[in-house]
Design a protein around this motif. Structure first.
Motif, PDB file in Angstrom:
ATOM      1  N   LYS A 108      -9.979  41.308  -0.626  1.00 12.61           N
ATOM      2  CA  LYS A 108      -8.812  41.473   0.333  1.00 12.61           C
ATOM      3  C   LYS A 108      -9.684  39.996   2.029  1.00 12.61           C
ATOM      4  O   LYS A 108      -9.733  40.540   2.557  1.00 12.61           O
ATOM      5  N   TYR A 143     -12.937  46.458  -1.217  1.00 10.25           N
ATOM      6  CA  TYR A 143     -12.352  47.760  -2.115  1.00 10.25           C
ATOM      7  C   TYR A 143     -12.728  47.554  -3.590  1.00 10.25           C
ATOM      8  O   TYR A 143     -12.592  47.262  -4.463  1.00 10.25           O
ATOM      9  N   ASN A 159      -9.984  53.458   3.464  1.00  9.79           N
ATOM     10  CA  ASN A 159     -10.228  52.462   3.976  1.00  9.79           C
ATOM     11  C   ASN A 159     -10.799  52.052   3.796  1.00  9.79           C
ATOM     12  O   ASN A 159     -12.676  51.715   2.927  1.00  9.79           O
ATOM     13  N   ALA A 160     -10.642  50.469   3.214  1.00  9.92           N
ATOM     14  CA  ALA A 160     -11.917  49.300   2.413  1.00  9.92           C
ATOM     15  C   ALA A 160     -13.265  49.069   3.423  1.00  9.92           C
ATOM     16  O   ALA A 160     -13.162  49.297   4.870  1.00  9.92           O
ATOM     17  N   ALA A 161     -13.896  48.746   2.192  1.00 13.56           N
ATOM     18  CA  ALA A 161     -15.347  47.824   3.532  1.00 13.56           C
ATOM     19  C   ALA A 161     -15.096  46.933   3.716  1.00 13.56           C
ATOM     20  O   ALA A 161     -14.988  46.086   3.396  1.00 13.56           O
ATOM     21  N   GLU A 162     -15.130  46.788   5.168  1.00 15.49           N
ATOM     22  CA  GLU A 162     -15.547  45.322   6.017  1.00 15.49           C
ATOM     23  C   GLU A 162     -16.597  45.011   5.606  1.00 15.49           C
ATOM     24  O   GLU A 162     -17.798  45.039   5.973  1.00 15.49           O
ATOM     25  N   GLN A 196      -6.283  37.674  -2.129  1.00 16.90           N
ATOM     26  CA  GLN A 196      -7.417  39.252  -3.257  1.00 16.90           C
ATOM     27  C   GLN A 196      -6.908  38.818  -4.112  1.00 16.90           C
ATOM     28  O   GLN A 196      -6.657  37.941  -5.301  1.00 16.90           O
ATOM     29  N   ASN A 217     -16.349  39.340   9.095  1.00  9.01           N
ATOM     30  CA  ASN A 217     -15.300  40.066  10.495  1.00  9.01           C
ATOM     31  C   ASN A 217     -16.160  39.005  11.661  1.00  9.01           C
ATOM     32  O   ASN A 217     -16.362  39.245  12.437  1.00  9.01           O
ATOM     33  N   LYS A 229     -11.766  37.468   7.653  1.00 15.10           N
ATOM     34  CA  LYS A 229     -11.924  38.626   7.027  1.00 15.10           C
ATOM     35  C   LYS A 229     -12.371  39.252   6.177  1.00 15.10           C
ATOM     36  O   LYS A 229     -11.584  38.374   5.222  1.00 15.10           O
ATOM     37  N   ASP A 231     -12.853  42.211   3.347  1.00 10.97           N
ATOM     38  CA  ASP A 231     -12.898  43.425   3.202  1.00 10.97           C
ATOM     39  C   ASP A 231     -13.148  43.563   1.093  1.00 10.97           C
ATOM     40  O   ASP A 231     -12.514  42.809   0.767  1.00 10.97           O
TER      41      ASP A 231
END
Length: 364
Positions: free
Chosen positions: A62, A35, A20-23, A76, A26, A31, A33
């Motif tokens: 992203k 990665y 999972n990408a790091a948020e 992105q 948000n 949002k 993210d």
């Protein structure tokens, strides 16, 4: 490499489920993210150009934003940094992806920028081996076969909501007049479709056609470059089988600046995941790749015999990867080169030696 809904993303299917990408933000329907991954990679080969440290780092963002109930935006950016060169050296990094787009409810998405060409929608079926693979005909900045600049892409999923599992894409590429003839292209367009038939089977097909630049047409082989490709895959989460066929005309380059009149390409991949836990697993892999070029710029051997047909890529890949968890994995991949060293491969500096790749990866 795995493909997800809005865009084709590179992930670690070769070893484990995508981390999972790091948020990092948000709030208020916005949002963002983060990665990336760090790869310690070493090649072992008799070929000096293929031997030694190949380590790199990759970082990406992203983003998504809600504009209305029916409209949202996304973007992105992904950057690759070579870490195997001295700090004072140049050309150690490059932008892989950079695009922005709009999503219109269930109708589809539109984006523009540096992205993947639609021909890669099919190539992605077989481009998922630990290190080697996916290169019989697909290359970056080579018309619409891989990542490229100046791409405007429309995608719809489930065919505007009417056919479950049927995805469709239409793409336009503007002219890129690069200094290197092999990285240039004229205006072009492409179309692709991927259909999930159910029972873990998917089919895909794509076609693209582009104008050639003035420099490219100097070889007298015509004003256009085009390609078609088709693929099939079976994926039940453990067993993965895939095959890809394609044919290109005036599109596949070899040597320093030459294009083959035509290439016929095949890629076959088989993998099996031995699950050791929720985010662990051993995945052995075997694949076969071949690209045969025809009409090779009237190349002649020393005895004046013409070489009108020759393999440009031909090898067997045998490898395996092991994921310790969702963030850490290691792999070993062996490229058994089936090309023979002869006058054609020597003159065009095509590697004919085997290559062994050893990698250790941290990803987030």
């Amino acid at each position: 490499m795995m493909r997800k809904t809005l865009v084709i993303l590179i992930s670690a299917l070769v070893a484990t489920s995508a981390a999972n990408a790091a948020e990092i933000y948000n709030k208020d329907a916005n949002k963002l993210d983060l990665y990336g991954k760090m790869v310690g990679l070493n090649y072992i080969s008799s070929n000096a150009a293929e031997h030694g440290d190949k380590s790199y780092a990759r970082l990406g963002f992203k983003g998504e934003t809600k504009i209305s109930n029916q409209l949202s935006g996304f973007g992105q950016w992904e950057y690759n940094i070579k870490t195997n060169t001295p700090e004072a050296s140049g050309n150690t990094s490059a932008t892989r992806l950079a695009f922005a787009g709009l999503k219109f409810a269930d109708f589809g998405t539109f984006d523009y920028g540096r992205n993947y060409g639609v021909l890669y929608d099919v190539e992605a079926f077989t481009d998922l081996t630990p290190e080697f693979g996916g290169d019989s005909w697909s290359r970056s900045d080579n018309f619409m076969t891989g990542r490229a600049n100046n791409l405007a892409t429309f995608r719809t999923h489930n065919f505007f909501g009417g056919v479950e599992g049927l995805n469709f894409a239409l793409q336009y590429q503007g002219k890129n007049e690069e200094k290197k003839v092999v990285s240039a292209n004229g205006d072009g367009w492409g179309v692709s479709s991927v259909y999930d038939m159910g029972h873990d089977v998917s089919l895909a097909a794509a076609y693209a056609k582009s104008n050639r630049t003035i420099t490219q047409t100097a070889d007298k082989n015509g004003n256009n470059a085009d390609a078609w490709t088709a693929g099939i895959r079976y994926d039940n989460s453990k067993l993965y089988l895939a095959a890809m066929l394609s044919e290109t005309r005036n599109m596949t380059h070899y040597g320093e600046d030459k294009f083959a009149d035509k290439t016929q390409n095949i890629e076959l991949v088989a993998q099996y995941l031995f699950v050791g836990g929720v985010a662990e697993g051993l995945r052995p892999s075997i694949s076969y790749l071949q690209s045969t070029g025809k009409g090779l710029n009237n190349f002649r051997n020393a005895d004046n015999t013409e070489v009108s047909k020759h393999a440009l890529v031909k090898y067997v890949e045998i490898g395996t990867s092991y994921a310790f968890n969702k963030n850490m994995y290691t792999y070993i991949d062996y490229k058994i080169n089936l090309l023979k060293k002869d006058e054609f491969t020597a003159a065009n500096k095509i590697n004919t030696d085997d290559v062994l790749g050893l990698g250790l990866v941290y990803q987030f």
